[in-house]
Design a protein around this motif. Structure first.
Motif, PDB file in Angstrom:
ATOM      1  N   PRO A   1       0.816  -1.221   0.000  1.00 15.86           N
ATOM      2  CA  PRO A   1       0.000   0.000   0.000  1.00 15.86           C
ATOM      3  C   PRO A   1       0.848   1.269   0.000  1.00 15.86           C
ATOM      4  O   PRO A   1       1.973   1.288   0.510  1.00 15.86           O
ATOM      5  N   MET A   2       0.284   2.318  -0.612  1.00 20.53           N
ATOM      6  CA  MET A   2       0.918   3.633  -0.634  1.00 20.53           C
ATOM      7  C   MET A   2      -0.097   4.668  -0.184  1.00 20.53           C
ATOM      8  O   MET A   2      -1.290   4.536  -0.443  1.00 20.53           O
ATOM      9  N   ASP A   3       0.380   5.704   0.487  1.00 20.55           N
ATOM     10  CA  ASP A   3      -0.448   6.868   0.793  1.00 20.55           C
ATOM     11  C   ASP A   3      -0.178   7.928  -0.268  1.00 20.55           C
ATOM     12  O   ASP A   3       0.935   8.032  -0.785  1.00 20.55           O
ATOM     13  N   PHE A   4      -1.194   8.730  -0.569  1.00 23.16           N
ATOM     14  CA  PHE A   4      -1.082   9.698  -1.653  1.00 23.16           C
ATOM     15  C   PHE A   4      -1.186  11.129  -1.152  1.00 23.16           C
ATOM     16  O   PHE A   4      -1.878  11.409  -0.175  1.00 23.16           O
ATOM     17  N   VAL A   5      -0.500  12.017  -1.853  1.00 16.37           N
ATOM     18  CA  VAL A   5      -0.659  13.450  -1.623  1.00 16.37           C
ATOM     19  C   VAL A   5      -1.576  13.967  -2.722  1.00 16.37           C
ATOM     20  O   VAL A   5      -1.323  13.734  -3.914  1.00 16.37           O
ATOM     21  N   ALA A   6      -2.658  14.667  -2.331  1.00 18.24           N
ATOM     22  CA  ALA A   6      -3.641  15.145  -3.315  1.00 18.24           C
ATOM     23  C   ALA A   6      -4.043  16.576  -2.984  1.00 18.24           C
ATOM     24  O   ALA A   6      -3.902  17.038  -1.849  1.00 18.24           O
TER      25      ALA A   6
ATOM     26  N   LYS B   1      -7.570   8.058   2.389  1.00 14.08           N
ATOM     27  CA  LYS B   1      -6.887   8.820   3.442  1.00 14.08           C
ATOM     28  C   LYS B   1      -5.657   9.568   2.913  1.00 14.08           C
ATOM     29  O   LYS B   1      -4.543   9.424   3.421  1.00 14.08           O
ATOM     30  N   PRO B   2      -5.837  10.362   1.841  1.00 19.49           N
ATOM     31  CA  PRO B   2      -4.675  11.063   1.282  1.00 19.49           C
ATOM     32  C   PRO B   2      -4.210  12.197   2.183  1.00 19.49           C
ATOM     33  O   PRO B   2      -4.939  12.656   3.065  1.00 19.49           O
ATOM     34  N   ILE B   3      -2.995  12.653   1.926  1.00 23.05           N
ATOM     35  CA  ILE B   3      -2.486  13.870   2.556  1.00 23.05           C
ATOM     36  C   ILE B   3      -2.949  15.020   1.665  1.00 23.05           C
ATOM     37  O   ILE B   3      -2.562  15.102   0.505  1.00 23.05           O
ATOM     38  N   LEU B   4      -3.814  15.878   2.187  1.00 18.87           N
ATOM     39  CA  LEU B   4      -4.391  16.950   1.384  1.00 18.87           C
ATOM     40  C   LEU B   4      -3.488  18.178   1.408  1.00 18.87           C
ATOM     41  O   LEU B   4      -3.074  18.643   2.476  1.00 18.87           O
ATOM     42  N   HIS B   5      -3.202  18.695   0.208  1.00 12.26           N
ATOM     43  CA  HIS B   5      -2.320  19.860   0.081  1.00 12.26           C
ATOM     44  C   HIS B   5      -3.063  21.019  -0.565  1.00 12.26           C
ATOM     45  O   HIS B   5      -3.716  20.852  -1.595  1.00 12.26           O
ATOM     46  N   ASP B   6      -2.965  22.204   0.044  1.00 12.52           N
ATOM     47  CA  ASP B   6      -3.529  23.430  -0.523  1.00 12.52           C
ATOM     48  C   ASP B   6      -2.484  24.023  -1.455  1.00 12.52           C
ATOM     49  O   ASP B   6      -1.397  24.413  -1.022  1.00 12.52           O
TER      50      ASP B   6
ATOM     51  N   GLY C   1       3.090  24.682   2.063  1.00  8.20           N
ATOM     52  CA  GLY C   1       3.253  23.236   2.143  1.00  8.20           C
ATOM     53  C   GLY C   1       3.896  22.724   3.408  1.00  8.20           C
ATOM     54  O   GLY C   1       4.326  21.567   3.455  1.00  8.20           O
ATOM     55  N   VAL C   2       3.956  23.556   4.460  1.00 10.56           N
ATOM     56  CA  VAL C   2       4.589  23.126   5.706  1.00 10.56           C
ATOM     57  C   VAL C   2       3.839  21.952   6.328  1.00 10.56           C
ATOM     58  O   VAL C   2       4.441  20.950   6.731  1.00 10.56           O
ATOM     59  N   SER C   3       2.506  22.054   6.384  1.00 12.30           N
ATOM     60  CA  SER C   3       1.713  20.975   6.982  1.00 12.30           C
ATOM     61  C   SER C   3       1.765  19.720   6.116  1.00 12.30           C
ATOM     62  O   SER C   3       1.742  18.595   6.628  1.00 12.30           O
ATOM     63  N   THR C   4       1.855  19.897   4.797  1.00 11.05           N
ATOM     64  CA  THR C   4       1.960  18.753   3.888  1.00 11.05           C
ATOM     65  C   THR C   4       3.263  18.004   4.135  1.00 11.05           C
ATOM     66  O   THR C   4       3.278  16.769   4.242  1.00 11.05           O
TER      67      THR C   4
ATOM     68  N   MET D   1       3.295   8.446  -1.962  1.00 10.53           N
ATOM     69  CA  MET D   1       3.447   8.732  -3.381  1.00 10.53           C
ATOM     70  C   MET D   1       3.045  10.176  -3.647  1.00 10.53           C
ATOM     71  O   MET D   1       2.012  10.639  -3.164  1.00 10.53           O
ATOM     72  N   LEU D   2       3.877  10.883  -4.416  1.00  5.03           N
ATOM     73  CA  LEU D   2       3.658  12.299  -4.695  1.00  5.03           C
ATOM     74  C   LEU D   2       3.910  12.586  -6.167  1.00  5.03           C
ATOM     75  O   LEU D   2       4.859  12.069  -6.761  1.00  5.03           O
ATOM     76  N   PHE D   3       3.050  13.426  -6.768  1.00  4.12           N
ATOM     77  CA  PHE D   3       3.307  13.961  -8.102  1.00  4.12           C
ATOM     78  C   PHE D   3       3.969  15.322  -7.909  1.00  4.12           C
ATOM     79  O   PHE D   3       3.294  16.311  -7.606  1.00  4.12           O
TER      80      PHE D   3
END
Length: 384
Positions: free
Chosen positions: A65-70, A89-94, A99-102, A117-119
């Protein structure tokens, strides 16, 4: 993230999605990919980004499994996206934030033994080339302490162009560009890691076509191309181009055709890439911006929403959006270009504008053919 955080349901859900939805989508996109390395402990996986289904392609080639940043905007795109945000359960980025919290969430999850996993582009490509990535990526990769896996997807831009509608039947592939161990990362300066990532994820859709010559079959292949190409190269007017099936036609009579290999041609029948068309369009826009006598550059009828940092919509209303040389008019409100901290686009044409002095931001949508790209280029011109 503490050990108490329960990802048991997610990990089971991940396996179900991998065995079902991910494989179905991979077949639908004609995707085949090299399997991601397993058994390395936490992985920090970086990949280029060209289709809405890219994260499912990565799922299809990773048993672990991987967690995603979205983007946090997925909370407002629709019920399916909101459901995915809860289930995966992605890591949500504004996009407008620093991006400090990300970064904190990424490092916490990796230290808890999870892969992320991050794009790094943060956006799908509009013109067929991999976009810019943050200079901080090298530092982040070094900071995580995880194995760095760089993965490259090819064929995505012409299969499912960001500006377009539907899926073209062609070919997509995935490759491991490079794997870097934690020990190697410790010895490498952040600047070198950054260059390794840039080189590893870079793709150029039309360079690929020169080598592969793949057909991408779809009857309405030019639909919504006006959400990318907004300026007619013949009459040089903005907002006069309209798509129909495989054509993009201006009210002045100028006509472009898009073939099954992704190339445009006009009455001269000289094929050129969408990348070339975007570059020409930028030059035309620069000429327009140099003409200070024209007070209003263009205008659109839109819906404007004010969104808080915790994804709540404070206000939403119909309005007219005007672009002038040094400011935007949102209804009766004047937004100076110097007061803007960022302009971003989510999906095809959802415009996001952040101000320096406010925690909430504007989210602007329009008709299906609304062109948000011209506002992004208008803002970027100040810093070119």
């Amino acid at each position: 993230m503490s050990k108490a955080d329960d990802f048991t349901f997610y990990d089971r859900f991940y396996k179900i999605v991998r065995a079902t939805i991910a494989r179905i989508i991979a077949r639908r996109f004609n995707f085949s990919g090299e399997t991601l390395p397993q058994g390395l402990g936490p992985r920090f996986i970086l990949c280029n980004h060209n289709t809405d289904a890219d994260f499912l392609f990565l799922v299809s080639v990773s048993e672990e499994p991987m967690d995603f940043v979205a983007t946090e905007a997925m909370m407002r795109i629709g019920p399916l996206a909101r459901w995915a945000a809860k289930a995966f359960k992605p890591i949500l980025h504004d996009k407008g934030s620093k991006g400090v919290s990300t970064l904190k969430s990424i490092t916490e999850r990796i230290r808890a033994g999870r892969s992320v996993m991050l794009f790094p582009e943060g956006n799908r490509s509009f013109d067929g080339k991999t976009g810019e990535i943050s200079d901080a990526i090298g530092k982040i990769a070094k900071m995580t302490g995880a194995t760095l896996v760089i993965y490259r997807l090819t064929g995505g831009y012409l299969t499912n162009p960001r500006w377009g509608k539907g899926i073209r039947k062609g070919k997509m592939e995935g490759y491991i560009a490079r794997t870097v161990t934690p020990e190697e990362l410790k010895k490498m300066p952040a600047s070198e890691i950054l260059e390794v990532v840039r080189e590893g994820i870079f793709t150029d859709a039309y360079k690929e076509q020169e080598r592969e010559r793949v057909r991408f079959e779809y009857s309405d292949r030019a639909m919504y191309l006006e959400t990318l190409l907004f300026c007619c190269p013949c009459c040089k007017k903005i907002g006069t181009m309209h798509s129909r099936k495989d054509k993009l036609i201006c009210s002045c009579g100028y006509k472009l055709s898009l073939d099954e290999y992704g190339y445009l041609s006009d009455e001269k029948n000289e094929p050129f890439s969408i990348t070339d068309a975007c570059n020409r369009q930028k030059k035309l826009l620069e000429e327009l911006l140099e003409d200070k006598e024209k007070e209003i550059l263009w205008q659109d009828e839109v819906t404007v929403s004010k969104v808080t940092y915790d994804h709540k919509i404070l206000d939403s209303k119909k309005s007219t959006l005007l672009a002038c040389h040094d400011h935007l008019m949102i209804g009766e409100e004047c937004l100076e270009k110097t007061a803007i901290s960022s302009v971003d686009i989510v999906q095809r044409n959802r415009l996001s504008i952040h101000e320096k002095s406010r925690s909430e931001h504007y989210e602007i949508t329009g008709a299906d053919t609304f062109n948000a790209v011209k506002y992004l280029l208008w803002y970027q011109k100040s810093y070119s």
